[in-house]
Design an enzyme around this catalytic site. Structure first.
Site, PDB file in Angstrom:
ATOM      1  N   TRP A  14       0.823  -1.226   0.000  1.00 29.68           N
ATOM      2  CA  TRP A  14       0.000   0.000   0.000  1.00 29.68           C
ATOM      3  C   TRP A  14       0.850   1.265   0.000  1.00 29.68           C
ATOM      4  O   TRP A  14       0.331   2.357  -0.139  1.00 29.68           O
ATOM      5  CB  TRP A  14      -0.943  -0.003   1.204  1.00 29.68           C
ATOM      6  N   HIS A  98      12.713  -2.532  -0.629  1.00 30.64           N
ATOM      7  CA  HIS A  98      11.955  -2.016  -1.774  1.00 30.64           C
ATOM      8  C   HIS A  98      12.777  -0.919  -2.460  1.00 30.64           C
ATOM      9  O   HIS A  98      13.484  -0.165  -1.801  1.00 30.64           O
ATOM     10  CB  HIS A  98      10.606  -1.467  -1.298  1.00 30.64           C
ATOM     11  N   GLY A 176       5.206   1.724 -10.651  1.00 31.23           N
ATOM     12  CA  GLY A 176       4.367   2.920 -10.628  1.00 31.23           C
ATOM     13  C   GLY A 176       4.371   3.690 -11.929  1.00 31.23           C
ATOM     14  O   GLY A 176       3.912   4.831 -11.985  1.00 31.23           O
ATOM     15  N   SER A 216       3.892  -2.489 -11.802  1.00 26.48           N
ATOM     16  CA  SER A 216       2.707  -2.270 -12.647  1.00 26.48           C
ATOM     17  C   SER A 216       1.985  -3.576 -13.002  1.00 26.48           C
ATOM     18  O   SER A 216       1.417  -3.694 -14.085  1.00 26.48           O
ATOM     19  CB  SER A 216       3.064  -1.477 -13.906  1.00 26.48           C
ATOM     20  N   GLY A 237       1.549  -2.790  -6.169  1.00 31.58           N
ATOM     21  CA  GLY A 237       1.410  -1.462  -5.577  1.00 31.58           C
ATOM     22  C   GLY A 237       0.040  -0.883  -5.862  1.00 31.58           C
ATOM     23  O   GLY A 237      -0.946  -1.209  -5.202  1.00 31.58           O
ATOM     24  N   GLY A 238      -0.029  -0.040  -6.881  1.00 31.02           N
ATOM     25  CA  GLY A 238      -1.256   0.700  -7.199  1.00 31.02           C
ATOM     26  C   GLY A 238      -2.525  -0.152  -7.212  1.00 31.02           C
ATOM     27  O   GLY A 238      -3.549   0.223  -6.616  1.00 31.02           O
TER      28      GLY A 238
HETATM   29  P1  PGA Z   1       3.216  -0.773  -8.700  1.00 35.55           P
HETATM   30  O1  PGA Z   1       4.186  -0.965  -7.431  1.00 35.55           O
HETATM   31  O2  PGA Z   1       2.397  -2.042  -8.786  1.00 35.55           O
HETATM   32  O3  PGA Z   1       2.367   0.419  -8.350  1.00 35.55           O
HETATM   33  O4  PGA Z   1       4.082  -0.576  -9.878  1.00 35.55           O
HETATM   34  C1  PGA Z   1       4.801  -2.197  -7.189  1.00 35.55           C
HETATM   35  C2  PGA Z   1       5.695  -2.058  -5.983  1.00 35.55           C
HETATM   36  O5  PGA Z   1       6.318  -1.007  -5.823  1.00 35.55           O
HETATM   37  O6  PGA Z   1       5.794  -2.982  -5.159  1.00 35.55           O
END
Ligand code: PGA
Length: 255
Positions: A14, A98, A176, A216, A237-238
């Site tokens: 998150w 990360h 991201g 992503s 992430g997103g």
């Molecule tokens: P994202 O992030 O899915 O928004 O690209 C992945 C992550 O940073 O773990």
């Protein structure tokens, strides 16, 4: 390669999003959508949301993780959180190294290793992130780089402890940005990571390690990425901030 040797794990990251009240609401929305999934489901939330997340996830198949952990047990480390503090709350997972921590907060392969050992010694499952910058991919050193990141992160980790390690391959250029690695690119690097683990622990052990892809991954591309033999799950992430999208990814990993 034998995928049945390892658990598929879908973990949401998150990042710096959601208050405790918003955490409760989002987990309540997710619970029925991911119930009965045939993969492990983890949500890694901000420190201040951990308690609310653990409460909300009780009785469901969602496990809760943190997004970082300090390597010392206690002491004068203002702003840091120890592994024992996390386990005392009921936290089971923690993301380590990360790329946002490496890029913005000075995290190095050496501190990633220290944090990994601290997490494992406390009984947490460590989700250790590795991945290359675009320039490194263009230079053709991705496989060497992630192999080295993986080996340094795992220095001093026993084969027994490795059972509680998940590696997340996250190309920095894909995080991201909406630019996903192709399924073949993800699989190729994940296979290189597995080879690096095999160098140290042997092939039989390496074949049991869950290696995720992250960057992503979303409801539209998850199925293809997860169909690859060395892609054992995702760090999301997103799309983990949207209950519907996250549940589609969980379902793709359950196939
Ligand atoms: P994202 O992030 O899915 O928004 O690209 C992945 C992550 O940073 O773990």
């Amino acid at each position: 390669m034998n995928k049945t040797l390892r658990n598929a794990v879908i973990a949401g990251n998150w990042k710096m999003n959601k208050t405790p009240a918003e955490t409760t609401a989002l987990i309540n929305e997710m619970k029925p959508l991911v119930a009965g999934a045939d993969c492990d489901v983890v949500l890694c939330v901000p420190f201040v949301d951990l308690q609310a997340a653990i409460e909300a996830a009780k009785g469901s198949n969602i496990k809760i993780g943190a997004q970082n952990v300090h390597f010392e047990k206690s002491g004068a480390f203002t702003g840091e959180i120890s592994a024992d503090m996390l386990t005392a709350l009921g936290v089971e997972y923690v993301i380590i190294g990360h790329s946002e921590r490496r890029t913005y907060f000075g995290e190095t392969d050496v501190t990633v290793n220290k944090r990994t050992l601290a997490a494992l010694n406390a009984g947490l499952t460590a989700i250790v992130c590795v991945g290359e910058y675009l320039e490194q991919r263009e230079q053709g050193i991705t496989a060497e780089l992630v192999a080295m990141q993986t080996k340094i992160a795992l220095q001093g980790v026993s084969a027994e402890q490795l059972k509680k390690v998940i590696i997340a391959y996250e190309p920095v250029w894909a995080i991201g940005t909406g630019k996903t690695a192709t399924a073949d690119q993800a699989n190729e690097v994940n296979a290189a990571i597995r080879e690096a683990i095999a160098d140290v622990y042997g092939k039989d052990v390496a074949d049991t390690v869950t290696i995720q892809y992250g960057g992503s991954m979303n409801a539209a591309n998850a199925e293809e990425l997860l169909s690859k033999p060395d892609v054992d799950g995702g760090l999301i992430g997103g799309a983990s901030l949207k209950a519907q999208d996250f549940s589609v990814i969980v379902k793709a990993a359950s196939k």
